[in-house]
Design an enzyme around this catalytic site. Sequence first.
Site, PDB file in Angstrom:
ATOM      1  N   LYS A   1     -10.698 -37.860  85.908  1.00 37.67           N
ATOM      2  CA  LYS A   1     -10.990 -38.612  87.133  1.00 37.67           C
ATOM      3  C   LYS A   1     -11.087 -37.643  88.307  1.00 37.67           C
ATOM      4  CE  LYS A   1      -9.020 -42.522  89.797  1.00 37.67           C
ATOM      5  NZ  LYS A   1      -7.934 -43.529  89.836  1.00 37.67           N
TER       6      LYS A   1
ATOM      7  N   SER B   1      -9.212 -48.438  89.966  1.00 37.16           N
ATOM      8  CA  SER B   1     -10.110 -47.467  90.548  1.00 37.16           C
ATOM      9  C   SER B   1     -10.682 -46.461  89.556  1.00 37.16           C
ATOM     10  CB  SER B   1      -9.369 -46.709  91.658  1.00 37.16           C
ATOM     11  OG  SER B   1      -8.288 -45.972  91.121  1.00 37.16           O
TER      12      SER B   1
ATOM     13  N   SER C   1      -4.727 -49.032  88.191  1.00 36.17           N
ATOM     14  CA  SER C   1      -6.041 -48.391  88.077  1.00 36.17           C
ATOM     15  C   SER C   1      -6.406 -47.800  86.727  1.00 36.17           C
ATOM     16  CB  SER C   1      -6.179 -47.297  89.124  1.00 36.17           C
ATOM     17  OG  SER C   1      -6.503 -47.888  90.348  1.00 36.17           O
TER      18      SER C   1
HETATM   19  N1  GLN Z   1      -6.348 -51.756  92.924  1.00 42.41           N
HETATM   20  C1  GLN Z   1      -5.141 -51.203  93.421  1.00 42.41           C
HETATM   21  C2  GLN Z   1      -5.363 -50.610  94.799  1.00 42.41           C
HETATM   22  O1  GLN Z   1      -6.446 -50.674  95.252  1.00 42.41           O
HETATM   23  C3  GLN Z   1      -4.596 -50.173  92.468  1.00 42.41           C
HETATM   24  C4  GLN Z   1      -5.265 -48.883  92.579  1.00 42.41           C
HETATM   25  C5  GLN Z   1      -4.675 -47.798  91.761  1.00 42.41           C
HETATM   26  O2  GLN Z   1      -3.888 -48.024  90.855  1.00 42.41           O
HETATM   27  N2  GLN Z   1      -5.024 -46.573  92.136  1.00 42.41           N
HETATM   28  O3  GLN Z   1      -4.483 -50.113  95.413  1.00 42.41           O
END
Ligand code: GLN
Length: 474
Positions: A76, A151, A175
């Site tokens: 990532k 994400s 995410s």
């Molecule tokens: N969707 C969640 C956020 O926007 C989790 C994101 C993540 O785990 N990086 O914070």
Amino acid sequence: MEKFNSFDEIKNALEKKACTCQTIVNHYLTNIQSKAHLNAFVEVYEHAAREQALKVDDKIAQGIAGKLAGMVVGIKDVLNFAGHPATAGSKILEGYISQHTATAVQRLLEEDAIIIGRLNCDEFGMGSSNENSVYGKVHNALDFNKVPGGSSGGSAVAVQANLCTVSLGSDTGGSVRQPAAFTGVIGMKPTYSRISRWGLIAYASSFDTIGIFSRTIQDNALVMEVIAGYDEWDSTSSKKSVLSYSQLLPFNRKVKVAILRETLDSPALQSEIKKNTESVLAKLKKEGHQVEAVSFPLLKYLLPTYYILSTAEASTNLSRFDGVKYGYRSPKSTDLESLYTKSRSEGFSEEVKRRIMLGTFVLSSNYYDAYFSKAQKVRRVIKEFTEQILTTFDYILLPTTPTTAFAFGEHGSDPLAMYLEDLFTVQASVTGMPAISIPNGKDEAGMPIGLQVITNSFKEADLYAFSDYLLKLN
Ligand code: GLN
């Protein structure tokens, strides 16, 4: 060449000399090219991957190759890899080249894995649909018009579409697990502190974990055993010894499983997800395991707690991007003050700015007690409540997400609707406990459904063993 469904298949092929690391890399490079429309990769390390393959082939010939020889990994775009750009999907890191390599990536390399490229994601890990990236959205390989989740959308699709053997993502509030559910692959978030965060671009430091996407439990466990463990560069990393997770524990006992009543009763839950989750529970009961519904009245406090604390931490972490030290600097600035404000205003997206402002607000002196310290107290209550459940039960089972993959733009103008997607994933993040998402059938439109398993901190080996059992049960 046919697709590889697991690292075991790669190892067998290498042993039988049916292929070399070079042909494996070529196979993935061809796939990446033919699936370029999915937009999973933001950069392919074609040359470096071929060179590494040549080196590993040499080591195999000499009999000195590491245990990940032949494994092709995507990372990532929040993980530093010396000499390569790392931008967290943001304009603000435009032009930044990593000076160091994340410990997790370094440990993969030391076992002769091949890093094939950098994967698309929501900016700074903020999002649940991968629509919020400076590189554009990532498409779900099962339906071009649907999101892959976020994400770590690029990391999920890379494994889903066979663009690499496994991939690394990061999971702050879901995410890794949520995109794994949306794409039908396995996504593991370990206990907080199990994997060093050194070299991971910070979002919310008390929640951030590196996580692993794979097609099999075995591959996931193998990568975990390589990258987990204490690291002197991350003082929060745990000193607890790392088990040989890939020697999967035999699963031959009867267990106690808790299902949180409020999750299955949630009005937000899609009917097919409810049905498939209930069907697993029925099968478990039939096999003689104890399955009990327990009440979890704190469900409604999970998202507020997560979003108050994570935005507070993000507002602090992201203050380092000021147009001076890293990446983007506005060409329109006239003095120091405008250099800061213009670089940040132009470099961050709307969503990231929204979170910085929210985080700054909850930390401001007038509201600190009402929001930030209150949320910290609630975090402790949630943790203790969850720990209490896990003194009686071995595992908590719940859906990974309330819905399956949705269409692009569906939550476009409503950030709260997007935050609701994280309803079931933030519990493990708030408590720091390990959690995994495994495929659990499909909905009527053919989109994958995820089943989530949570257990007590540092019980990754048990989590892998039970997940493997669950997958075979289905
Ligand atoms: N969707 C969640 C956020 O926007 C989790 C994101 C993540 O785990 N990086 O914070």
